[in-house]
Write an enzyme that holds these catalytic residues in place. Structure first.
Site, PDB file in Angstrom:
ATOM      1  N   GLY A   1       0.826  -1.219   0.000  1.00  0.00           N
ATOM      2  CA  GLY A   1       0.000   0.000   0.000  1.00  0.00           C
ATOM      3  C   GLY A   1       0.852   1.256   0.000  1.00  0.00           C
TER       4      GLY A   1
ATOM      5  N   GLN B   1      -2.183   6.962   1.052  1.00  0.00           N
ATOM      6  CA  GLN B   1      -1.830   8.091   1.928  1.00  0.00           C
ATOM      7  C   GLN B   1      -0.757   7.695   2.939  1.00  0.00           C
ATOM      8  N   ASP B   2      -1.028   6.670   3.727  1.00  0.00           N
ATOM      9  CA  ASP B   2      -0.103   6.305   4.809  1.00  0.00           C
ATOM     10  C   ASP B   2       1.201   5.756   4.255  1.00  0.00           C
TER      11      ASP B   2
ATOM     12  N   LEU C   1      -2.238  -8.479  -2.767  1.00  0.00           N
ATOM     13  CA  LEU C   1      -2.696  -9.169  -1.558  1.00  0.00           C
ATOM     14  C   LEU C   1      -3.614 -10.344  -1.890  1.00  0.00           C
TER      15      LEU C   1
ATOM     16  N   LEU D   1      -0.155  -2.090   4.900  1.00  0.00           N
ATOM     17  CA  LEU D   1      -1.090  -0.961   4.810  1.00  0.00           C
ATOM     18  C   LEU D   1      -2.095  -1.140   3.674  1.00  0.00           C
TER      19      LEU D   1
ATOM     20  N   SER E   1     -10.025   0.462   1.499  1.00  0.00           N
ATOM     21  CA  SER E   1     -10.117   1.218   2.751  1.00  0.00           C
ATOM     22  C   SER E   1     -11.322   2.156   2.855  1.00  0.00           C
TER      23      SER E   1
ATOM     24  N   SER F   1      -8.049  -0.737  12.630  1.00  0.00           N
ATOM     25  CA  SER F   1      -8.823   0.504  12.527  1.00  0.00           C
ATOM     26  C   SER F   1      -9.825   0.684  13.661  1.00  0.00           C
TER      27      SER F   1
ATOM     28  N   GLU G   1     -12.641   1.604  13.142  1.00  0.00           N
ATOM     29  CA  GLU G   1     -13.925   1.097  12.636  1.00  0.00           C
ATOM     30  C   GLU G   1     -14.282  -0.244  13.287  1.00  0.00           C
TER      31      GLU G   1
ATOM     32  N   TYR H   1     -16.270  -3.498   5.865  1.00  0.00           N
ATOM     33  CA  TYR H   1     -14.882  -3.072   6.079  1.00  0.00           C
ATOM     34  C   TYR H   1     -14.478  -3.326   7.537  1.00  0.00           C
TER      35      TYR H   1
ATOM     36  N   LYS I   1     -11.620  -5.829   9.033  1.00  0.00           N
ATOM     37  CA  LYS I   1     -10.503  -5.372   9.872  1.00  0.00           C
ATOM     38  C   LYS I   1     -10.446  -6.138  11.195  1.00  0.00           C
TER      39      LYS I   1
ATOM     40  N   ARG J   1      -4.857  12.685   1.481  1.00  0.00           N
ATOM     41  CA  ARG J   1      -6.013  11.827   1.718  1.00  0.00           C
ATOM     42  C   ARG J   1      -6.821  11.684   0.428  1.00  0.00           C
TER      43      ARG J   1
HETATM   44  P1  NDP Z   1      -5.456   4.281   1.022  1.00  0.00           P
HETATM   45  O1  NDP Z   1      -6.790   3.857   0.532  1.00  0.00           O
HETATM   46  O2  NDP Z   1      -4.960   5.657   0.748  1.00  0.00           O
HETATM   47  O3  NDP Z   1      -4.343   3.268   0.438  1.00  0.00           O
HETATM   48  C1  NDP Z   1      -4.600   1.904   0.286  1.00  0.00           C
HETATM   49  C2  NDP Z   1      -3.432   1.244  -0.417  1.00  0.00           C
HETATM   50  O4  NDP Z   1      -3.703  -0.157  -0.573  1.00  0.00           O
HETATM   51  C3  NDP Z   1      -3.145   1.783  -1.831  1.00  0.00           C
HETATM   52  O5  NDP Z   1      -1.753   1.862  -1.997  1.00  0.00           O
HETATM   53  C4  NDP Z   1      -3.731   0.687  -2.713  1.00  0.00           C
HETATM   54  O6  NDP Z   1      -3.130   0.599  -3.969  1.00  0.00           O
HETATM   55  C5  NDP Z   1      -3.379  -0.543  -1.900  1.00  0.00           C
HETATM   56  N1  NDP Z   1      -4.136  -1.752  -2.265  1.00  0.00           N
HETATM   57  C6  NDP Z   1      -5.470  -1.906  -2.251  1.00  0.00           C
HETATM   58  N2  NDP Z   1      -5.780  -3.148  -2.593  1.00  0.00           N
HETATM   59  C7  NDP Z   1      -4.619  -3.811  -2.838  1.00  0.00           C
HETATM   60  C8  NDP Z   1      -4.290  -5.136  -3.253  1.00  0.00           C
HETATM   61  N3  NDP Z   1      -5.222  -6.055  -3.491  1.00  0.00           N
HETATM   62  N4  NDP Z   1      -2.992  -5.469  -3.382  1.00  0.00           N
HETATM   63  C9  NDP Z   1      -2.042  -4.559  -3.151  1.00  0.00           C
HETATM   64  N5  NDP Z   1      -2.287  -3.284  -2.780  1.00  0.00           N
HETATM   65  C10 NDP Z   1      -3.571  -2.922  -2.635  1.00  0.00           C
HETATM   66  O7  NDP Z   1      -5.430   3.982   2.591  1.00  0.00           O
HETATM   67  P2  NDP Z   1      -4.658   4.763   3.791  1.00  0.00           P
HETATM   68  O8  NDP Z   1      -3.274   5.026   3.384  1.00  0.00           O
HETATM   69  O9  NDP Z   1      -5.521   5.861   4.294  1.00  0.00           O
HETATM   70  O10 NDP Z   1      -4.681   3.643   4.910  1.00  0.00           O
HETATM   71  C11 NDP Z   1      -3.647   2.653   5.018  1.00  0.00           C
HETATM   72  C12 NDP Z   1      -4.173   1.449   5.795  1.00  0.00           C
HETATM   73  O11 NDP Z   1      -4.577   1.855   7.078  1.00  0.00           O
HETATM   74  C13 NDP Z   1      -5.390   0.772   5.171  1.00  0.00           C
HETATM   75  O12 NDP Z   1      -5.280  -0.604   5.459  1.00  0.00           O
HETATM   76  C14 NDP Z   1      -6.562   1.361   5.936  1.00  0.00           C
HETATM   77  O13 NDP Z   1      -7.660   0.461   5.924  1.00  0.00           O
HETATM   78  C15 NDP Z   1      -5.938   1.506   7.304  1.00  0.00           C
HETATM   79  N6  NDP Z   1      -6.472   2.547   8.165  1.00  0.00           N
HETATM   80  C16 NDP Z   1      -6.531   3.835   7.703  1.00  0.00           C
HETATM   81  C17 NDP Z   1      -6.958   4.846   8.538  1.00  0.00           C
HETATM   82  C18 NDP Z   1      -7.047   6.262   8.071  1.00  0.00           C
HETATM   83  O14 NDP Z   1      -7.702   7.054   8.745  1.00  0.00           O
HETATM   84  N7  NDP Z   1      -6.389   6.637   6.987  1.00  0.00           N
HETATM   85  C19 NDP Z   1      -7.349   4.559   9.937  1.00  0.00           C
HETATM   86  C20 NDP Z   1      -7.203   3.176  10.315  1.00  0.00           C
HETATM   87  C21 NDP Z   1      -6.774   2.215   9.461  1.00  0.00           C
HETATM   88  P3  NDP Z   1      -3.681   1.431  -5.257  1.00  0.00           P
HETATM   89  O15 NDP Z   1      -2.926   2.733  -5.250  1.00  0.00           O
HETATM   90  O16 NDP Z   1      -3.302   0.520  -6.388  1.00  0.00           O
HETATM   91  O17 NDP Z   1      -5.156   1.587  -5.098  1.00  0.00           O
HETATM   92  P1  GDR Z   2     -14.537   6.613   7.878  1.00  0.00           P
HETATM   93  O1  GDR Z   2     -14.127   7.913   7.019  1.00  0.00           O
HETATM   94  O2  GDR Z   2     -15.723   5.926   7.329  1.00  0.00           O
HETATM   95  O3  GDR Z   2     -14.553   7.032   9.311  1.00  0.00           O
HETATM   96  O4  GDR Z   2     -13.294   5.642   7.591  1.00  0.00           O
HETATM   97  P2  GDR Z   2     -14.955   8.914   6.114  1.00  0.00           P
HETATM   98  O5  GDR Z   2     -14.129  10.127   6.028  1.00  0.00           O
HETATM   99  O6  GDR Z   2     -15.381   8.273   4.829  1.00  0.00           O
HETATM  100  O7  GDR Z   2     -16.297   9.190   6.961  1.00  0.00           O
HETATM  101  C1  GDR Z   2     -16.291   9.806   8.233  1.00  0.00           C
HETATM  102  C2  GDR Z   2     -17.701  10.129   8.662  1.00  0.00           C
HETATM  103  O8  GDR Z   2     -18.211  11.204   7.863  1.00  0.00           O
HETATM  104  C3  GDR Z   2     -19.567  10.925   7.534  1.00  0.00           C
HETATM  105  N1  GDR Z   2     -19.942  11.642   6.315  1.00  0.00           N
HETATM  106  C4  GDR Z   2     -19.394  11.463   5.102  1.00  0.00           C
HETATM  107  N2  GDR Z   2     -18.378  10.673   4.701  1.00  0.00           N
HETATM  108  C5  GDR Z   2     -18.008  10.724   3.389  1.00  0.00           C
HETATM  109  N3  GDR Z   2     -16.990   9.957   2.976  1.00  0.00           N
HETATM  110  N4  GDR Z   2     -18.651  11.548   2.493  1.00  0.00           N
HETATM  111  C6  GDR Z   2     -19.692  12.357   2.867  1.00  0.00           C
HETATM  112  O9  GDR Z   2     -20.262  13.068   2.059  1.00  0.00           O
HETATM  113  C7  GDR Z   2     -20.078  12.325   4.234  1.00  0.00           C
HETATM  114  N5  GDR Z   2     -21.025  12.986   4.955  1.00  0.00           N
HETATM  115  C8  GDR Z   2     -20.943  12.567   6.205  1.00  0.00           C
HETATM  116  C9  GDR Z   2     -19.586   9.409   7.367  1.00  0.00           C
HETATM  117  O10 GDR Z   2     -20.946   8.931   7.422  1.00  0.00           O
HETATM  118  C10 GDR Z   2     -18.714   8.975   8.519  1.00  0.00           C
HETATM  119  O11 GDR Z   2     -19.472   8.889   9.688  1.00  0.00           O
HETATM  120  C11 GDR Z   2     -11.954   6.114   7.531  1.00  0.00           C
HETATM  121  C12 GDR Z   2     -11.185   5.245   6.514  1.00  0.00           C
HETATM  122  O12 GDR Z   2      -9.914   5.803   6.306  1.00  0.00           O
HETATM  123  C13 GDR Z   2     -11.017   3.837   7.024  1.00  0.00           C
HETATM  124  O13 GDR Z   2     -10.149   3.098   6.147  1.00  0.00           O
HETATM  125  C14 GDR Z   2     -10.378   3.909   8.420  1.00  0.00           C
HETATM  126  O14 GDR Z   2     -10.226   2.603   8.937  1.00  0.00           O
HETATM  127  C15 GDR Z   2     -11.240   4.753   9.342  1.00  0.00           C
HETATM  128  O15 GDR Z   2     -11.344   6.052   8.800  1.00  0.00           O
HETATM  129  C16 GDR Z   2     -10.636   4.869  10.731  1.00  0.00           C
END
Ligand code: NDP
Ligand code: GDR
Length: 322
Positions: A10, A14-15, A59, A80, A84, A125, A127, A149, A153, A184
């Site tokens: 991943g 973002q991460d 994966l 990562l 997501s 997460s 979540e 999701y 997780k 993001r």
């Molecule tokens: P992103 O959605 O920005 O990134 C996800 C990454 O996973 C991308 O690089 C994507 O590749 C890759 N990917 C998806 N499917 C596959 C696959 N089948 N094989 C290989 N690579 C794959 O997520 P974030 O960076 O925000 O989050 C990183 C991790 O942390 C995720 O697991 C997310 O669920 C978890 N997480 C995130 C939180 C957050 O607030 N950001 C909070 C808690 C957990 P591609 O570019 O090709 O799509």
């Molecule tokens: P989340 O993030 O589901 O918490 O998961 P998201 O930013 O999508 O939603 C947060 C909250 O906002 C409310 N919401 C909306 N959300 C989106 N996307 N679009 C809208 O228009 C909108 N209006 C209101 C949602 O209902 C929700 O309650 C993220 C992801 O990064 C996961 O991969 C990660 O595990 C968790 O954060 C922690």
């Protein structure tokens, strides 16, 4: 000391991009796994592309995971990669389970068979807490996921704990609360809002369609959170940690802070659209990061307001650049 090798799945996310930067600054050899796509999308890592090694793998594909671990022999693996986005998990629940749940077992199997001294980080997460059973949420809070999701997780979390206990792997689950940045994805609520605010300010958009404004999240800055991932892998024993700010804000507050920053009122622009509501919602998340503070010495540095302002500023700059 010899240079350590870290494998990031991943890395294009973002991460992944922040973690790669951080590990390079710590003198790691960084290997990033990417899946094959018809068009390369390295936007988030283009500034460090010549410093990281990119390898193709997926994966979904066990043998690609085995080959990568065999070839690179990583000291640390950061898993990562995932599907997501929560709403997509409702429309593609089986695929989400394959990536986000079973994908974790595939990589753990590769480590167990080929390099069992590798240290492993799983991106768990908040979540998983879903319909929260305790406020604030900590490592011991019972899990109650509210989306495919979140359920996937939970599987990833427990299989990580299980491989630690069954095979004595150094495997950690980082239970990270929402963390954001200018990198993001645009579908997530923070970036959706800050990008729209910048467009409205520049006269490029008028209306912003949103879902549930009452949902509350514990939002931090991604750059702070990737440091915690690394810290978890530098301890004497593997363990699980909540990473959060300990503060919660509603989506409505997010709108207020973002619109006010550019001198606008969100009520003049926001329209509620049922399309953005979820079949089951997570109403309130607030984490207790005190274990991470005590044992890792980790603490967040960027406040909610600073984060939102940083994202609006970045969107304004990007849009003005064209
Ligand atoms: P992103 O959605 O920005 O990134 C996800 C990454 O996973 C991308 O690089 C994507 O590749 C890759 N990917 C998806 N499917 C596959 C696959 N089948 N094989 C290989 N690579 C794959 O997520 P974030 O960076 O925000 O989050 C990183 C991790 O942390 C995720 O697991 C997310 O669920 C978890 N997480 C995130 C939180 C957050 O607030 N950001 C909070 C808690 C957990 P591609 O570019 O090709 O799509
Ligand atoms: P989340 O993030 O589901 O918490 O998961 P998201 O930013 O999508 O939603 C947060 C909250 O906002 C409310 N919401 C909306 N959300 C989106 N996307 N679009 C809208 O228009 C909108 N209006 C209101 C949602 O209902 C929700 O309650 C993220 C992801 O990064 C996961 O991969 C990660 O595990 C968790 O954060 C922690």
């Amino acid at each position: 000391m010899s240079q350590k090798t870290a494998l990031i799945t991943g890395i294009t996310g973002q991460d992944g991009s922040y973690l790669a930067e951080f590990l390079l600054s710590m003198n790691y050899r960084v290997v990033g796994m990417v899946r094959r796509t018809s068009t390369i999308n390295f936007d988030r890592i283009k500034h460090i592309q010549d410093q990281v090694e990119i390898v193709q793998g997926d994966l979904l594909d066990q043998s690609s995971m085995m080959d990568i671990v065999r070839e690179y022999r990583p000291d640390e693996v950061y898993n990562l990669a995932a599907q997501s986005f929560v709403p997509t998990s409702f429309s593609q629940p089986v695929l989400t389970g394959e990536f986000t749940a079973l994908g974790v077992t595939r990589i753990l199997e590769a480590i167990r068979h080929l390099k069992p001294d590798t240290r492993f980080y799983q991106a768990s997460s908040s979540e998983m807490f879903g319909k929260v059973q305790e406020v604030p949420q900590r490592e011991s809070t019972p899990l109650y996921p509210r989306s495919p999701y979140g359920v996937a997780k939970v599987y990833g979390h427990w299989i990580t704990v299980n491989y630690r206990e069954s095979y004595d792997l150094y495997a950690c689950s980082g239970i990270l609360f929402n963390h954001e940045s200018p990198r993001r994805g645009l579908e997530f609520v923070t970036h959706k809002v800050t990008h729209a605010v910048a467009k409205i300010k520049l006269g490029m958009q008028k209306e912003l369609r949103m879902g549930n404004l009452d949902a509350r999240r514990d939002w931090g800055f991604a750059g702070d959170y990737v440091r915690a991932m690394w810290m978890m892998l530098q301890q004497d024993h593997a363990d699980d940690y909540v990473i959060a700010t300990g503060e919660t804000h509603s989506v409505r507050e997010l709108l207020e802070v973002a619109f006010n920053y550019v001198g606008l009122n969100y009520q003049d622009h926001v329209v509620i659209d049922q399309k953005f509501y979820r079949p089951a919602e997570v109403d309130l998340l607030i984490g207790d990061p005190s274990k991470a503070g005590r044992e890792l010495g980790w603490e967040p540095k960027v406040s909610f307001k600073q984060l939102v302002h940083m994202m609006v500023d970045a969107d304004l700059t990007d849009l003005q650049r064209g």
